[in-house]
Scaffold this motif. Structure first.
Motif, PDB file in Angstrom:
ATOM      1  N   LEU A  45     -61.857  75.473 -33.636  1.00 47.21           N
ATOM      2  CA  LEU A  45     -62.486  74.962 -32.131  1.00 47.21           C
ATOM      3  C   LEU A  45     -61.207  74.585 -31.406  1.00 47.21           C
ATOM      4  O   LEU A  45     -60.584  73.482 -31.643  1.00 47.21           O
ATOM      5  CB  LEU A  45     -63.378  73.629 -32.262  1.00 47.21           C
ATOM      6  CG  LEU A  45     -64.420  73.946 -33.429  1.00 47.21           C
ATOM      7  CD1 LEU A  45     -65.548  72.813 -33.456  1.00 47.21           C
ATOM      8  CD2 LEU A  45     -65.499  75.298 -33.149  1.00 47.21           C
ATOM      9  N   ASP A  46     -61.093  75.392 -30.165  1.00 48.34           N
ATOM     10  CA  ASP A  46     -59.955  74.987 -29.421  1.00 48.34           C
ATOM     11  C   ASP A  46     -60.490  74.211 -28.158  1.00 48.34           C
ATOM     12  O   ASP A  46     -60.930  74.814 -27.158  1.00 48.34           O
ATOM     13  CB  ASP A  46     -58.963  76.317 -29.030  1.00 48.34           C
ATOM     14  CG  ASP A  46     -57.771  75.864 -28.469  1.00 48.34           C
ATOM     15  OD1 ASP A  46     -57.566  74.689 -27.874  1.00 48.34           O
ATOM     16  OD2 ASP A  46     -56.971  77.012 -28.372  1.00 48.34           O
ATOM     17  N   GLU A  47     -60.455  72.923 -28.134  1.00 45.56           N
ATOM     18  CA  GLU A  47     -60.784  72.148 -27.055  1.00 45.56           C
ATOM     19  C   GLU A  47     -62.338  72.337 -26.549  1.00 45.56           C
ATOM     20  O   GLU A  47     -62.256  72.729 -25.506  1.00 45.56           O
ATOM     21  CB  GLU A  47     -59.661  72.075 -25.917  1.00 45.56           C
ATOM     22  CG  GLU A  47     -58.291  71.584 -26.179  1.00 45.56           C
ATOM     23  CD  GLU A  47     -57.457  71.658 -25.083  1.00 45.56           C
ATOM     24  OE1 GLU A  47     -58.015  71.321 -23.879  1.00 45.56           O
ATOM     25  OE2 GLU A  47     -56.423  71.782 -25.296  1.00 45.56           O
ATOM     26  N   PRO A  48     -63.024  72.289 -27.547  1.00 45.06           N
ATOM     27  CA  PRO A  48     -64.545  72.769 -27.192  1.00 45.06           C
ATOM     28  C   PRO A  48     -65.275  71.810 -26.269  1.00 45.06           C
ATOM     29  O   PRO A  48     -66.266  72.380 -25.613  1.00 45.06           O
ATOM     30  CB  PRO A  48     -65.252  72.943 -28.749  1.00 45.06           C
ATOM     31  CG  PRO A  48     -64.744  71.891 -29.466  1.00 45.06           C
ATOM     32  CD  PRO A  48     -63.134  71.664 -29.102  1.00 45.06           C
TER      33      PRO A  48
ATOM     34  N   LYS B 277     -50.434  74.537 -30.371  1.00 44.03           N
ATOM     35  CA  LYS B 277     -51.889  74.225 -31.046  1.00 44.03           C
ATOM     36  C   LYS B 277     -52.736  75.641 -30.881  1.00 44.03           C
ATOM     37  O   LYS B 277     -53.320  76.267 -31.933  1.00 44.03           O
ATOM     38  CB  LYS B 277     -52.505  73.036 -30.435  1.00 44.03           C
ATOM     39  CG  LYS B 277     -51.813  71.746 -30.470  1.00 44.03           C
ATOM     40  CD  LYS B 277     -52.635  70.868 -29.834  1.00 44.03           C
ATOM     41  CE  LYS B 277     -52.836  70.757 -28.221  1.00 44.03           C
ATOM     42  NZ  LYS B 277     -51.638  70.779 -27.557  1.00 44.03           N
ATOM     43  N   SER B 278     -52.761  76.244 -29.774  1.00 43.30           N
ATOM     44  CA  SER B 278     -53.807  77.245 -29.597  1.00 43.30           C
ATOM     45  C   SER B 278     -53.041  78.478 -30.174  1.00 43.30           C
ATOM     46  O   SER B 278     -53.857  79.391 -30.807  1.00 43.30           O
ATOM     47  CB  SER B 278     -53.907  77.560 -27.887  1.00 43.30           C
ATOM     48  OG  SER B 278     -54.472  76.671 -27.511  1.00 43.30           O
ATOM     49  N   THR B 279     -51.831  78.440 -30.384  1.00 44.95           N
ATOM     50  CA  THR B 279     -51.252  79.496 -30.903  1.00 44.95           C
ATOM     51  C   THR B 279     -51.503  79.728 -32.393  1.00 44.95           C
ATOM     52  O   THR B 279     -51.896  80.536 -32.960  1.00 44.95           O
ATOM     53  CB  THR B 279     -49.622  79.729 -30.684  1.00 44.95           C
ATOM     54  OG1 THR B 279     -49.224  79.476 -29.294  1.00 44.95           O
ATOM     55  CG2 THR B 279     -48.923  80.708 -31.355  1.00 44.95           C
TER      56      THR B 279
ATOM     57  N   PRO C 161     -62.415  79.849 -28.335  1.00 47.08           N
ATOM     58  CA  PRO C 161     -61.147  79.953 -27.780  1.00 47.08           C
ATOM     59  C   PRO C 161     -61.152  78.965 -26.487  1.00 47.08           C
ATOM     60  O   PRO C 161     -61.968  78.614 -25.888  1.00 47.08           O
ATOM     61  CB  PRO C 161     -61.027  81.635 -27.138  1.00 47.08           C
ATOM     62  CG  PRO C 161     -62.453  81.963 -27.019  1.00 47.08           C
ATOM     63  CD  PRO C 161     -63.497  81.125 -28.010  1.00 47.08           C
ATOM     64  N   GLN C 162     -59.983  78.753 -26.337  1.00 48.21           N
ATOM     65  CA  GLN C 162     -59.753  77.692 -25.141  1.00 48.21           C
ATOM     66  C   GLN C 162     -60.184  78.242 -23.873  1.00 48.21           C
ATOM     67  O   GLN C 162     -60.562  77.425 -22.951  1.00 48.21           O
ATOM     68  CB  GLN C 162     -58.279  77.408 -25.076  1.00 48.21           C
ATOM     69  CG  GLN C 162     -57.955  76.292 -24.172  1.00 48.21           C
ATOM     70  CD  GLN C 162     -56.294  75.855 -24.291  1.00 48.21           C
ATOM     71  OE1 GLN C 162     -55.583  76.153 -25.111  1.00 48.21           O
ATOM     72  NE2 GLN C 162     -55.889  74.577 -23.482  1.00 48.21           N
ATOM     73  N   ASP C 163     -60.245  79.329 -23.610  1.00 51.06           N
ATOM     74  CA  ASP C 163     -60.575  79.981 -22.197  1.00 51.06           C
ATOM     75  C   ASP C 163     -62.001  80.470 -22.687  1.00 51.06           C
ATOM     76  O   ASP C 163     -62.301  81.113 -23.698  1.00 51.06           O
ATOM     77  CB  ASP C 163     -59.920  81.373 -21.955  1.00 51.06           C
ATOM     78  CG  ASP C 163     -58.243  80.705 -21.313  1.00 51.06           C
ATOM     79  OD1 ASP C 163     -58.234  79.786 -20.996  1.00 51.06           O
ATOM     80  OD2 ASP C 163     -57.306  81.379 -21.954  1.00 51.06           O
TER      81      ASP C 163
HETATM   82 MG   LIG Z   1     -54.034  75.176 -26.354  1.00 51.36          MG
END
Ligand SMILES: [Mg+2]
Ligand SMILES: Nc1ncnc2c1ncn2[C@@H]1O[C@H](COP(=O)(O)OP(=O)(O)OP(=O)(O)O)[C@@H](O)[C@H]1O
Lengths: 250, 392
Positions: free
Chosen positions: A154-157, A40-42, A80-82
């Motif tokens: 939005l990556d797991e915001p 997903k993040s990729t 970003p997720q991070d």
């Molecule tokens: Mg991810």
């Protein structure tokens, strides 16, 4: 708005994503779900022009993201997720600094209002390192909204954000979608999937097992002989299925 | 431009910036003083017994006193003997009575008596120094004698004419100024390349500037740790933003560079004030290029690291290697001749050369400056490429 065709990504000769085909329309909130390591993040980082695709094409608002990267970037708001913030700086300094990175400049007042909108109250002059995990998430989200982007990735915001704030943020995101933004939203939150997203895609081992609305998913599941009492069960079945033996059936 | 300024403001608020800013100057002045103090403590004590008490014997004594590496004391013969027996002095030189008159007659031998202890290390050196002083004196005296005799011949004058003698003597002595023999540059008939190598071998590096070059490089390296720390957090988002990673990298690097340039300027002013370096604006220019070089190399090291700990370790060892081979601490080339060539390729050579020559047009200076600039130009695309690569 977003058109992805035969997109693939390799990391050190190992395929991590694809082939992926996807179309997301203006005003949609497309929920991207799947187990950890699904890609997903990729996928999102390729859409955000952070990493480049190994194969395939992505067109955003008529522009190819690898060929017209410069023109595409102002359209994108990426979370970003991070957490991507300067820990030793205050909320205000972070907002001002990120405000410098974008073409459309914002006043300090507008930036402060943005923090209010993501439910980050009364922390304007606080150092980021002193914020709680959830507060950092809120600021992380606010930063991506600074330049009024048309496309939100939005990556797991909302991971770790309290229920009340999450509710308000979801409202904000829905409002943004109504205003015509296109949103791709990665989440593991069952409520966000069912309440917020207009359409979902289930990614596993780098390929989509399913894309469509929850209602469509329910109908397809029935065709395959599954019964689901509610939306939660639909999602449960979607994720549980291992379709790796054949091309995704739906 | 906006990012550069924001970053600069952000840096100025961090205490660690000030620490890194002050470290090179504080450390180089501190260690430099220690270093030069030790140097004076390492001198050889000798005693002169001046039985003649003439202006010529005094000139010899002054000549010896002006030699670094010797501590010259004057005392009567009996005291000198005692000190020599107690091993407190290395050797004793007795300038015999009638030293001046004998010398002015052109006589050279047996005018100075030498006592040495069995463990004497200085006798040879001192004998050389004294001999060169005596040769100076006798040559001048002989010349003056000749001038007076020619004068007397020409004008058939039989008077004393001591004022003419003195004038001729002083004139000849003046020809030795400021320093005899040693500063003449020998050009032995050979090709040009070897000539410059000969000069390079004798480059004297101020310990202050040498230490500064080490601590500045270390400071610039550590200062680059932002590129390691922001690698997985800030950089991805920067890539997705309008400004893009290359512009962000260059503006942040510029903000860091400016602070180190101010540091270099500050150090230069302090060194000049303390009077511990030679050279002017050329030295500062080379210091500035050195700072640019160190900043870019620091970034290069940073983008090849994913964790801060190993990065600091690499930074320290790289700075140490540069200092050792470049001659920050001691002239490496003089220890091992095979390092000589290698040493010339290190950027410290530019600093040492600038300090000695004080001309940008000197090949030693501009060649080194050019080499540093070339490394910077090659490194930059590599940094941008590597910083962006990890996500591909
Ligand atoms: Mg991810
Ligand atoms: N920079 C990278 N280098 C090598 N492999 C990578 C890199 N980034 C991700 N991967 C691999 O690609 C796969 C997909 O990772 P990705 O981060 O996209 O998963 P995800 O679906 O976002 O998971 P999660 O729900 O845990 O966030 C994983 O197997 C991961 O190990």
């Amino acid at each position: 708005m977003i058109n992805i065709s035969r997109l693939e990504k390799f990391y050190r000769k190992k395929k991590r994503l694809g082939p992926v085909n996807l179309h997301v329309d203006k005003g949609e909130i497309f929920g991207l779900l799947g187990p950890n390591g699904a890609g997903k993040s990729t996928l999102l980082s390729i859409l955000a022009t952070v990493s480049s695709p190994s194969a395939g094409k992505v067109i955003m608002k008529g522009k190819d993201i690898t060929e017209e990267t410069k023109a595409v970037r102002p359209l994108i708001g990426y979370v970003p997720q991070d957490i991507a913030l300067w820990e030793e700086m205050t909320v205000k300094e972070n907002m001002l600094f990120w405000g410098k990175m974008v073409k459309r400049k914002k006043s300090e007042e507008q930036l402060e209002n943005l923090c209010q909108a993501v439910q980050l109250h009364g922390k304007w002059d606080e150092k980021v390192s002193r914020l709680s995990g959830g507060m950092k998430r809120k600021l992380n989200l606010a930063v991506s909204l600074i330049h009024d982007p048309e496309i939100l990735l939005l990556d797991e915001p909302t991971v770790g954000i309290d229920l009340q704030s999450k509710f308000e943020i979801n409202e904000l995101i829905q409002k943004l979608a109504r205003d015509g933004k296109t949103i791709i939203y990665i989440t593991h939150d069952i409520n966000e999937i069912t309440q917020l997203c207009t359409r979902i895609g289930v990614l596993k081992n780098g390929i989509f097992l399913f894309t469509g609305t929850l209602a469509e998913a329910g109908a397809r599941l029935q065709q395959h002989g599954y019964t689901a009492k509610n939306e939660t069960e639909i999602i449960f079945h979607l994720l549980k299925q291992d379709y790796s033996d054949h091309e995704p059936t739906f | 431009m906006g990012i550069y300024y924001e970053k600069w403001k952000q840096l100025m608020r961090k205490p660690v910036t000030w620490l890194l800013f002050l470290m090179p100057i504080a450390a180089s002045v501190g260690f430099g003083m220690l270093f030069t103090k030790q140097q004076t403590e390492l001198t050889i004590p000798i005693v002169i017994v001046d039985e003649d008490q003439s202006s010529t014997s005094d000139a010899v004594i002054q000549g010896l006193k002006s030699q670094t590496g010797l501590t010259v004391k004057e005392m009567p013969a009996s005291a000198a003997k005692k000190q020599l027996l107690q091993g407190e002095v290395d050797s004793v030189f007795i300038i015999k009575k009638h030293f001046q008159t004998e010398l002015r007659k052109g006589k050279r031998d047996g005018l100075i008596e030498l006592w040495t202890s069995p463990s004497s290390v200085a006798a040879g050196i001192v004998r050389e120094i004294a001999a060169s002083e005596i040769i100076k004196q006798t040559s001048a005296a002989k010349a003056a004698n000749k001038v007076v005799s020619l004068y007397k011949q020409k004008y058939e004058d039989q008077g004393e004419r001591s004022e003419i003698w003195q004038q001729a003597y002083d004139y000849t002595m003046d020809q030795w100024q400021p320093e005899p023999l040693m500063t003449i540059q020998y050009k032995i008939g050979s090709d040009k390349r070897q000539d410059t190598n000969k000069e390079k071998a004798t480059l004297l590096f101020s310990p202050y500037l040498g230490l500064w070059s080490f601590f500045t490089m270390l400071s610039c390296f550590i200062f680059s740790d932002w590129a390691v720390k922001e690698r997985w957090t800030i950089f991805p988002r920067i890539r997705a933003s309008s400004i893009g990673l290359p512009a962000y990298l260059s503006q942040c690097a510029a903000a860091h560079l400016i602070i180190q340039l101010i540091q270099a300027g500050f150090a230069f002013v302090v060194f000049r004030y303390l009077n511990v370096i030679n050279g002017g604006i050329v030295v500062f220019s080379v210091m500035a290029v050195f700072v640019l070089f160190s900043t870019v190399i620091g970034l290069l090291l940073a983008v090849f690291h994913t964790h801060a700990g190993p990065f600091y370790l690499t930074a320290l060892s790289t700075a140490l290697l540069f200092a050792l081979f470049g001659g920050s601490f001691f002239p490496a080339g003089e220890l091992f001749s095979f390092i000589q060539k290698l040493s010339e390729m290190f950027p410290q050579t530019a600093l040492a050369a600038a300090e000695n020559k004080d001309r940008l047009t000197d090949p030693l200076v501009w060649e080194s400056v050019f080499a540093m600039a070339a490394v910077v130009l090659i490194s930059w695309p590599l940094i941008v490429w590597k910083a962006g690569r990890e996500y591909d």
